[in-house]
Write an enzyme that holds these catalytic residues in place. Structure first.
Site, PDB file in Angstrom:
ATOM      1  N   GLU A 201      -5.384  -5.056  10.619  1.00 19.69           N
ATOM      2  CA  GLU A 201      -4.422  -4.029  10.600  1.00 19.69           C
ATOM      3  C   GLU A 201      -4.632  -3.297  11.904  1.00 19.69           C
ATOM      4  O   GLU A 201      -5.424  -2.362  12.052  1.00 19.69           O
ATOM      5  CB  GLU A 201      -4.173  -2.910   9.762  1.00 19.69           C
TER       6      GLU A 201
ATOM      7  N   GLY B 176       2.452   2.316  10.755  1.00 21.90           N
ATOM      8  CA  GLY B 176       3.445   3.495  10.755  1.00 21.90           C
ATOM      9  C   GLY B 176       4.198   3.561  12.009  1.00 21.90           C
ATOM     10  O   GLY B 176       4.821   4.555  12.099  1.00 21.90           O
TER      11      GLY B 176
ATOM     12  N   HIS C  69      -9.556   1.101   4.789  1.00 18.78           N
ATOM     13  CA  HIS C  69      -8.088   1.208   5.359  1.00 18.78           C
ATOM     14  C   HIS C  69      -8.275   2.263   6.649  1.00 18.78           C
ATOM     15  O   HIS C  69      -9.188   3.293   6.796  1.00 18.78           O
ATOM     16  CB  HIS C  69      -7.191   1.734   4.626  1.00 18.78           C
TER      17      HIS C  69
ATOM     18  N   GLU D 287      -6.831   4.739   7.893  1.00 21.01           N
ATOM     19  CA  GLU D 287      -6.722   5.998   7.339  1.00 21.01           C
ATOM     20  C   GLU D 287      -7.793   6.702   6.992  1.00 21.01           C
ATOM     21  O   GLU D 287      -8.368   7.836   7.239  1.00 21.01           O
ATOM     22  CB  GLU D 287      -5.439   6.150   6.747  1.00 21.01           C
TER      23      GLU D 287
ATOM     24  N   SER E  36       3.447  -2.128  10.533  1.00 24.24           N
ATOM     25  CA  SER E  36       4.886  -2.206  10.964  1.00 24.24           C
ATOM     26  C   SER E  36       5.657  -3.559  10.463  1.00 24.24           C
ATOM     27  O   SER E  36       6.408  -4.222  10.911  1.00 24.24           O
ATOM     28  CB  SER E  36       5.329  -1.973  12.046  1.00 24.24           C
TER      29      SER E  36
ATOM     30  N   ASN F 132       0.681  -1.234   0.024  1.00 24.43           N
ATOM     31  CA  ASN F 132       0.005  -0.191   0.096  1.00 24.43           C
ATOM     32  C   ASN F 132       0.869   1.147  -0.072  1.00 24.43           C
ATOM     33  O   ASN F 132       1.397   1.444   1.137  1.00 24.43           O
ATOM     34  CB  ASN F 132      -0.751  -0.048   1.410  1.00 24.43           C
ATOM     35  N   TRP F 133       1.211   1.603  -1.114  1.00 21.40           N
ATOM     36  CA  TRP F 133       1.841   2.981  -1.161  1.00 21.40           C
ATOM     37  C   TRP F 133       1.169   4.222  -0.545  1.00 21.40           C
ATOM     38  O   TRP F 133       2.138   5.235  -0.597  1.00 21.40           O
ATOM     39  CB  TRP F 133       2.102   3.230  -2.814  1.00 21.40           C
ATOM     40  N   LYS F 134       0.065   4.123  -0.271  1.00 26.39           N
ATOM     41  CA  LYS F 134      -0.678   5.499   0.314  1.00 26.39           C
ATOM     42  C   LYS F 134      -0.356   6.743  -0.684  1.00 26.39           C
ATOM     43  O   LYS F 134      -0.311   6.511  -1.883  1.00 26.39           O
ATOM     44  CB  LYS F 134      -0.008   5.692   1.599  1.00 26.39           C
TER      45      LYS F 134
ATOM     46  N   GLY G  22       2.940  -1.165   4.457  1.00 26.48           N
ATOM     47  CA  GLY G  22       2.768   0.334   3.974  1.00 26.48           C
ATOM     48  C   GLY G  22       4.253   0.837   3.569  1.00 26.48           C
ATOM     49  O   GLY G  22       4.920   0.647   2.397  1.00 26.48           O
ATOM     50  N   GLY G  23       4.955   1.348   4.822  1.00 29.34           N
ATOM     51  CA  GLY G  23       6.268   1.850   4.728  1.00 29.34           C
ATOM     52  C   GLY G  23       7.491   1.042   3.902  1.00 29.34           C
ATOM     53  O   GLY G  23       7.685   1.671   3.057  1.00 29.34           O
TER      54      GLY G  23
HETATM   55  C1  PEP Z   1      -0.751   0.256   6.072  1.00 29.32           C
HETATM   56  O1  PEP Z   1      -1.004   1.470   6.260  1.00 29.32           O
HETATM   57  O2  PEP Z   1      -1.579  -0.587   5.545  1.00 29.32           O
HETATM   58  C2  PEP Z   1       0.518  -0.252   6.784  1.00 29.32           C
HETATM   59  C3  PEP Z   1       0.470  -1.509   7.106  1.00 29.32           C
HETATM   60  O3  PEP Z   1       1.509   0.588   7.047  1.00 29.32           O
HETATM   61  P1  PEP Z   1       2.845   0.077   7.801  1.00 29.32           P
HETATM   62  O4  PEP Z   1       3.467  -1.134   7.163  1.00 29.32           O
HETATM   63  O5  PEP Z   1       3.938   1.405   7.350  1.00 29.32           O
HETATM   64  O6  PEP Z   1       2.796  -0.032   9.071  1.00 29.32           O
END
Ligand code: PEP
Length: 247
Positions: free
Chosen positions: A162, A168, A90, A92, A209, A5-7, A230-231
């Site tokens: 999640e 994050g 998601h 967010e 994470s 997920n590049w956001k 994500g990251g």
């Molecule tokens: C996400 O936002 O879906 C996610 C899992 O982010 P991160 O891996 O950065 O915690």
């Protein structure tokens, strides 16, 4: 399955370059479904880059209508030409853009009606976790988000657990803790809603994470079927390492 997920990251050139960096290793990976979810603006470029490969694409959100006066929104009809998956609900979007279990459900039904595969995100906040209501919150998100689906439709759905406090933050859930939610909360509800065979076959990803140094242990748990990343999906080397950890 490993989905990135590049956001709201990467311009068109950056999208092209990142995919080109990963392509030599990931273009024909067997045994793991690899999905990249760039922002809407990058999906067209990404589609050209992943052509002739096993890499699949997903969007990060979608409206439930086919078309109409919904300024700034994207419809399933449009996404269908660009990608196979769509991330829905998601945390967010729930926290910042007012998504509820009800709107997530409308989106899930609309995606399925157009042949898009939803990756439905669920997860509790830190406060909810600390008050001991994780099972209630996650259970309602699954039940209400997937309400009204047939067993056949449910087979197309991926659930992503999640925990909001893990996204994050660098503080991933423990492999045992995440697996317990998958195995003892989400899986039994999927079995109850869609029957044992379908419920057992549905994929439940963990997200929050996930990094190259904790992925193998998370992915080796009985009911963790991969990761939503994500990251660590924004750099070729770490995303490749995560895909390899899932093999
Ligand atoms: C996400 O936002 O879906 C996610 C899992 O982010 P991160 O891996 O950065 O915690």
């Amino acid at each position: 399955m490993v989905a990135g997920n590049w956001k709201m990251n990467k311009t068109l050139y950056e999208t092209r370059d990142l995919i080109r960096e990963m392509y030599p290793v990931l273009h024909n990976i067997q045994g793991v479904e690899v999905i990249i979810c760039p922002p809407f603006a990058g999906l067209g470029v990404a589609k050209r880059e992943v052509e002739d490969s096993t890499i699949k694409l997903g969007a990060q959100n979608m409206h439930w209508s086919d078309s109409g006066a919904f300024t700034g929104e994207i419809s399933p009809v449009m996404l269908k030409e660009l990608c196979e998956y769509v991330i829905l609900g998601h945390s967010e979007r729930r926290a910042m853009f007012g998504e509820t279990n009800e709107t997530v459900n409308k989106k899930v039904l609309a995606a399925l009606a157009h042949g898009l595969k939803p990756i439905v995100c669920v997860g509790e906040t830190l406060e909810e976790n600390q008050s001991g209501v994780t099972a209630d919150v996650v259970g309602s998100q699954v039940r209400e988000g997937l309400a009204g689906l047939t067993a056949g439709q449910a087979e197309q759905v991926v659930v992503a657990y999640e925990p909001v406090w893990a996204i994050g933050t660098g503080l991933a859930a423990t492999p045992e803790g995440a697996n317990a939610v998958h195995k003892d909360v989400i899986r039994p509800i999927l079995r109850e809603m869609f029957g044992e065979t379908v419920g057992d076959g549905m994929r439940i990803l963990y997200g929050g994470s996930v990094k190259p140094d904790n992925a193998a242990e998370l992915f080796s748990q009985s009911d963790i079927d991969g990761g939503l990343i994500g990251g660590a999906s924004l750099k070729a080397d770490s995303f490749i390492a995560l895909v390899k950890a899932a093999m």
